[in-house]
Design an enzyme around this catalytic site. Structure first.
Site, PDB file in Angstrom:
ATOM      1  CD  GLU A 322      -3.249   0.641   2.082  1.00  0.00           C
ATOM      2  OE1 GLU A 322      -4.362   0.215   1.743  1.00  0.00           O
ATOM      3  OE2 GLU A 322      -2.971   0.905   3.263  1.00  0.00           O
ATOM      4  CG  HIS A 351       7.132 -29.813   2.804  1.00  0.00           C
ATOM      5  ND1 HIS A 351       7.727 -31.005   2.452  1.00  0.00           N
ATOM      6  CD2 HIS A 351       7.845 -29.332   3.840  1.00  0.00           C
ATOM      7  CE1 HIS A 351       8.744 -31.244   3.274  1.00  0.00           C
ATOM      8  NE2 HIS A 351       8.841 -30.234   4.121  1.00  0.00           N
ATOM      9  CE  LYS A 455     -11.516   2.545   1.185  1.00  0.00           C
ATOM     10  NZ  LYS A 455     -10.908   3.535   2.057  1.00  0.00           N
TER      11      LYS A 455
HETATM   12  O1  LIG Z   1      -8.916   2.476   9.814  1.00  0.00           O
HETATM   13  P1  LIG Z   1      -9.819   2.741   8.673  1.00  0.00           P
HETATM   14  O2  LIG Z   1     -10.037   4.195   8.429  1.00  0.00           O
HETATM   15  O3  LIG Z   1     -11.120   2.012   8.858  1.00  0.00           O
HETATM   16  O4  LIG Z   1      -9.138   2.208   7.363  1.00  0.00           O
HETATM   17  C1  LIG Z   1      -8.822   0.865   7.164  1.00  0.00           C
HETATM   18  C2  LIG Z   1      -7.863   0.689   6.008  1.00  0.00           C
HETATM   19  O5  LIG Z   1      -8.433   1.183   4.819  1.00  0.00           O
HETATM   20  C3  LIG Z   1      -7.432   1.793   4.025  1.00  0.00           C
HETATM   21  O6  LIG Z   1      -7.642   3.144   4.048  1.00  0.00           O
HETATM   22  C4  LIG Z   1      -7.463   1.314   2.636  1.00  0.00           C
HETATM   23  O7  LIG Z   1      -8.752   1.247   2.169  1.00  0.00           O
HETATM   24  C5  LIG Z   1      -6.139   1.431   4.717  1.00  0.00           C
HETATM   25  O8  LIG Z   1      -5.134   2.294   4.392  1.00  0.00           O
HETATM   26  C6  LIG Z   1      -6.565   1.415   6.120  1.00  0.00           C
HETATM   27  O9  LIG Z   1      -5.639   0.787   6.926  1.00  0.00           O
END
Ligand SMILES: O=P(O)(O)OC[C@H]1O[C@](O)(CO)[C@@H](O)[C@@H]1O
Length: 528
Positions: A322, A351, A455
């Site tokens: 990331e 294995h 998203k």
């Molecule tokens: O802690 P949050 O805001 O729920 O985000 C969870 C995760 O989602 C992300 O933003 C990626 O979608 C990560 O970087 C982060 O760790």
């Protein structure tokens, strides 16, 4: 290189951290001295960049945020007295809260003590706690931890059903930096509903870790949850294990969080040294650059030879991928950077896929993690003169050698034991290596624009679903997929419409499909 020359190279490049008893061996990476010379100017810049980051520079211009995970283990480095106080106060409040939970001073309404901990979170709000629980969770623990880290209903049911007899003594920890991540919100709502179904007051079992002022913070306050711990905006999710995100669940399980912080601090001191040969994180970054030609051309295979470190590679997947997986560099050039990370543990993986590593496509380098101490207490001999631990050690050495003979490079990190101090140090080592490498390849390691695309697309699929259901209800007669798409003004999205209705019809959601399931164009859709 013959064995004598290799032994010399081993000694020439060996890094040893005396305080931590940690060794880093990069002798099996086949870089030449002139490569190191060429990299030196890049490292001079990288050391300066990371020093600026630690001093509070805006390292995430996208979000106008500082990147302060290094301050968490040494609050004296904080760029302001307010930030220092926030770190110190949060740690003190975690310790105080945990002491009260362990003593039963804060207890559930229907039991004398909390016995279990259910963590709801995803990504950086789950991976660190999962890694640490697996690496350090004691047996028995004052609170036994369980995780919901997805919006998979069947996965949630499995965890909740396991817990149902101890629900009244289970503390729920909802962790979300942003406080708006749908998977975590869904998990929280499902858990809450499960508590209510069992006649329990969810709020009296719930704790939040989130940014002050977030949606989750608002929910926790309005529902009177037991406590809320802050996650600061200058801590990124993937570097949050040593913030309240990781420290609270670790402490609740009885893990020594001060030792984790101390180990990380010690490692930070070692990796702050602006001297390539004497800085283990810089040496790692050098190897990553060498292996992948500064373009991530080779994957990083993590092979800890210790069961308790099983989740290290999974944790590093987020930290590395990331952070480094970026389309553009800081000057806006398309660079498609990143390093792919995978691995589980040795010798188990020998294995499974080590066959390909040794003989197949040479698109990787391995990082072995060796733990010198086999176990607490003595071992039996499984063969004359050899214990199970001797086998583990021999298999590591054997694989390292077999790979090298076939021109497959490897790094070996050796630690004395898997202790809180060492786990803290390993986290800090890789956090710094990522910071340095990001500077070497000129990218922003602290944003994640790519995650947003998925998203947003998911949100528009769900919006389409609402329209589909409303339209089918209003129409009251079967429609072909094309007609349905047309009616909701999405005639260019027939495939999406098809995938949505197929999912709804598989889940008794009032949608029926008629026709040949193998020929989507023959289908008609009706709703009730
Ligand atoms: O802690 P949050 O805001 O729920 O985000 C969870 C995760 O989602 C992300 O933003 C990626 O979608 C990560 O970087 C982060 O760790």
């Amino acid at each position: 290189m013959d064995a004598t020359a290799l032994w010399q190279r081993y000694q020439d490049w060996l890094y040893f951290h005396e305080g931590l008893g940690l060794y880093l061996d990069i002798s099996r990476m086949r870089f030449a001295d002139d490569f190191v010379e060429r990299m030196k100017p890049k490292f001079e810049k990288a050391f300066k960049d990371v020093a600026a980051l630690e001093a509070g520079a805006i390292a995430n211009p996208d979000e106008n945020r500082m990147v302060g995970h290094y301050w968490l283990r040494n609050p004296d480095l904080s760029p302001s007295p307010e930030i220092k106080a926030e770190i110190v106060d949060t740690l003190a409040s975690i310790k105080e809260f945990v002491a009260k939970i362990h003593a039963g001073e804060i207890r559930p309404p229907q039991a004398t003590k909390f016995t279990d901990l259910l963590s709801v979170g995803i990504g950086g709000s789950a991976l660190g706690p999962q890694f640490v629980a697996e690496a350090l969770g004691p047996e028995p623990a004052p609170l036994k931890i369980h995780f919901i880290d997805n919006t998979d209903p069947a996965g949630m049911d499995r965890v909740l059903n396991r817990l149902k007899d101890r629900l009244n003594s289970t503390l729920v920890l909802v962790t979300s930096k942003s406080g708006g991540t749908p998977e975590t919100r869904n998990g929280m709502l499902e858990v809450k509903q499960f508590y209510e179904k069992h006649g329990l007051n969810f709020g009296q079992h719930a704790v939040a870790v989130t940014m002050p002022g977030s949606k989750m913070d608002g929910i926790a306050k309005s529902e009177g949850w037991l406590a809320t711990f802050p996650m600061q905006d200058w801590v990124g999710g993937r570097t949050s294990e040593l913030s309240s995100v990781g420290l609270l669940p670790a402490a609740l399980q009885g893990i020594d969080i001060q030792a984790m912080l101390d180990g990380a601090k010690e490692m930070d001191e070692a990796t702050r040294v602006p001297d390539l040969r004497n800085n283990p994180a810089a040496l790692l970054a050098l190897c990553w650059y060498y292996a992948g030609n500064g373009k991530g051309e080779k994957d990083m295979v993590m092979l800890p030879y210790k069961d308790s470190l099983l989740l290290f590679s999974r944790y590093l997947q987020q930290l590395v991928m990331e952070s480094l997986g970026k389309e553009t560099d800081l000057d806006g050039n398309k660079v498609y950077q990143g390093i792919a990370v995978y691995g589980n543990k040795g010798s188990t993986d020998q294995h499974a896929y080590v066959q390909q590593l040794r003989e197949g496509v040479p698109n990787f380098f391995v990082t072995f993690i060796e733990v010198l101490g086999d176990r607490q207490g003595d071992s039996i001999e499984v063969e004359p003169g050899a214990t199970s631990g001797d086998f583990l050690s021999g298999l590591l050495q054997g694989t390292r050698q077999a790979l090298y003979e076939n021109q497959r490079d490897s790094i070996t990190v050796t630690v004395p034991q898997v202790t809180p101090r060492i786990v803290g140090a390993l986290i800090a080592l890789y956090e710094r290596a990522v910071s340095l490498y990001a500077s070497l390849v000129n990218i922003n390691a602290y944003h994640q624009p790519g995650v947003e695309a998925g998203k947003k697309a998911a949100a528009s699929v769900l919006e389409l679903q609402r329209q589909i259901v409303a339209t089918l209800k209003a129409t009251g007669q079967p429609l072909s997929l094309a007609e349905l798409a047309d009616k909701i003004g999405a005639s260019d999205q027939v495939e999406t419409v098809y995938l949505i209705v197929r999912h709804l019809s598989a889940n008794s959601r009032g949608i029926t499909l008629a026709g040949d399931l193998g020929k989507p164009s023959s289908l008609t859709v009706s709703g009730r």
